[in-house]
Design an enzyme around this catalytic site. Sequence first.
Site, PDB file in Angstrom:
ATOM      1  N   PRO A 210       9.548  -4.340  -0.475  1.00 26.42           N
ATOM      2  CA  PRO A 210      10.775  -4.099   0.527  1.00 26.42           C
ATOM      3  C   PRO A 210      10.201  -4.025   2.043  1.00 26.42           C
ATOM      4  O   PRO A 210       9.113  -3.490   2.433  1.00 26.42           O
ATOM      5  CB  PRO A 210      11.086  -2.806  -0.055  1.00 26.42           C
ATOM      6  CG  PRO A 210      10.463  -2.604  -1.415  1.00 26.42           C
ATOM      7  CD  PRO A 210       9.517  -3.380  -1.411  1.00 26.42           C
TER       8      PRO A 210
ATOM      9  N   GLY B 236       7.633   1.084   4.623  1.00 28.87           N
ATOM     10  CA  GLY B 236       6.330   2.070   5.023  1.00 28.87           C
ATOM     11  C   GLY B 236       5.442   1.638   3.906  1.00 28.87           C
ATOM     12  O   GLY B 236       4.197   2.213   3.612  1.00 28.87           O
ATOM     13  N   LEU B 237       5.469   0.432   3.254  1.00 33.65           N
ATOM     14  CA  LEU B 237       4.524  -0.103   2.012  1.00 33.65           C
ATOM     15  C   LEU B 237       3.813  -1.263   2.661  1.00 33.65           C
ATOM     16  O   LEU B 237       2.985  -1.771   1.920  1.00 33.65           O
ATOM     17  CB  LEU B 237       5.384  -0.747   1.009  1.00 33.65           C
ATOM     18  CG  LEU B 237       6.276   0.159   0.364  1.00 33.65           C
ATOM     19  CD1 LEU B 237       7.289  -0.241  -0.566  1.00 33.65           C
ATOM     20  CD2 LEU B 237       5.442   1.486  -0.291  1.00 33.65           C
TER      21      LEU B 237
ATOM     22  N   ALA C 106      10.207  -2.758   5.823  1.00 31.37           N
ATOM     23  CA  ALA C 106      10.569  -1.213   6.394  1.00 31.37           C
ATOM     24  C   ALA C 106      10.597  -0.227   5.695  1.00 31.37           C
ATOM     25  O   ALA C 106      11.262   0.735   5.899  1.00 31.37           O
ATOM     26  CB  ALA C 106      11.804  -1.450   7.424  1.00 31.37           C
TER      27      ALA C 106
ATOM     28  N   LYS D 181       0.826  -1.135  -0.061  1.00 35.66           N
ATOM     29  CA  LYS D 181       0.112  -0.045  -0.099  1.00 35.66           C
ATOM     30  C   LYS D 181       0.825   1.212  -0.109  1.00 35.66           C
ATOM     31  O   LYS D 181       2.023   1.242   0.190  1.00 35.66           O
ATOM     32  CB  LYS D 181      -1.152   0.193   1.107  1.00 35.66           C
ATOM     33  CG  LYS D 181      -0.245   0.076   2.854  1.00 35.66           C
ATOM     34  CD  LYS D 181       0.364   1.237   3.121  1.00 35.66           C
ATOM     35  CE  LYS D 181       0.970   1.309   4.631  1.00 35.66           C
ATOM     36  NZ  LYS D 181       1.722   2.322   4.824  1.00 35.66           N
TER      37      LYS D 181
ATOM     38  N   ASP E 131      -2.236  -1.230  10.361  1.00 32.20           N
ATOM     39  CA  ASP E 131      -2.489  -1.220   8.906  1.00 32.20           C
ATOM     40  C   ASP E 131      -3.045  -2.672   8.524  1.00 32.20           C
ATOM     41  O   ASP E 131      -3.559  -2.553   7.201  1.00 32.20           O
ATOM     42  CB  ASP E 131      -0.964  -1.079   8.105  1.00 32.20           C
ATOM     43  CG  ASP E 131      -0.548   0.293   8.250  1.00 32.20           C
ATOM     44  OD1 ASP E 131      -1.345   1.157   8.946  1.00 32.20           O
ATOM     45  OD2 ASP E 131       0.670   0.368   7.991  1.00 32.20           O
TER      46      ASP E 131
ATOM     47  N   GLY F  39       4.488  -6.538   5.617  1.00 36.50           N
ATOM     48  CA  GLY F  39       4.286  -7.385   6.971  1.00 36.50           C
ATOM     49  C   GLY F  39       2.736  -7.340   7.351  1.00 36.50           C
ATOM     50  O   GLY F  39       2.099  -8.354   7.475  1.00 36.50           O
ATOM     51  N   SER F  40       2.129  -6.196   6.965  1.00 38.45           N
ATOM     52  CA  SER F  40       0.702  -6.256   7.405  1.00 38.45           C
ATOM     53  C   SER F  40      -0.139  -6.655   6.382  1.00 38.45           C
ATOM     54  O   SER F  40      -1.109  -7.433   6.782  1.00 38.45           O
ATOM     55  CB  SER F  40       0.296  -4.595   7.673  1.00 38.45           C
ATOM     56  OG  SER F  40       1.107  -4.008   8.749  1.00 38.45           O
TER      57      SER F  40
END
Length: 308
Positions: free
Chosen positions: A105, A109-110, A107, A23, A147, A113-114
Amino acid sequence: MAAARVARVAAPAAQVRIHAPAKINLGLEVLGRRPDGYHELRTIFQAVSISDRLLLRRGHTGIRVRCPALPALGPDNLAHRAAELFFARSGVDGGVAIDLEKRIPVAGGLGGGSSDAAAVLLGCCRLFGVDPGEERLRAWAAELGSDVPFFIAGGAALGTGRGEIIRELPPWRAPGEVLIQIPPAGLSTAEVFRRLDAPRLTGGRRAFTILLALWREQDPRRFGAALFNDLEGPAFSLAPHLVGVKAALLESGACGAQLCGSGSSVAGLFESAAAADGARRRLRGRFPGSMMRARFLPQRRRWGVVKR
Ligand code: C5P
């Protein structure tokens, strides 16, 4: 929360493949710090076409997550925790083997992991043939991270609260062409939010309502010009070179450019695929890290991305 048995609605599947999209945030306003330590915010989430791939298989004893790109992944990773939470909350008695192919990638901010965590919840539902309903799925997702609920349906949504309260937005019908610069080093979400508390770094109140109105108007130039992210102050103070990345995207024709979530990636929004491709060529090699091209993704169709 106690386990609530959920009805079986379909034949269980032996295995399920599912994509977990990234995202970007288009506008992010921080309204203040809450007593629970989180920050109250408003943001537009938009799913984009960079995806992790997951393969979930039944018949495993316990939970096993394998990810060649992250060999040290332990039981504290979000995919593992999502599977644990699925069994605890659904009352399903079983195990699952998860193979995770990372393309988003880490860490940056995309939301990688969420998104993986949401995909594990959705995939487990399909694997064991249960449907807890969207509301309950989102509540389970919110236990895993702020998120995660967005990724249950993806597409475009307004996120409020700590980001976990999701309201679907009308899809963006203009071209949603994106160029994302991914620096070699990520930023810690917690660290970026912590820095926001320094008064000199916090911005004034922004007109998020105007941004939302412009989303509905769907003019990329006007919408792009109204973009803002209150986390840029603290993130840019931790990684000052990001200021140059943002400026370069704008100089290369982006109608708007912005830090993705809490960073460290910066996304530029373009009016056409040709404009984004041209900017990618011009900016190639200019900054350390990598550039990724993506486009806006529509909502997941119900189980539509799940294949046996
Ligand atoms: O919810 P999540 O675990 O993704 O958040 C990671 C950290 O980011 C939190 O522990 C908190 O420090 C910070 N955060 C915040 N306000 C939010 C979301 C996250 O302060 N709305």
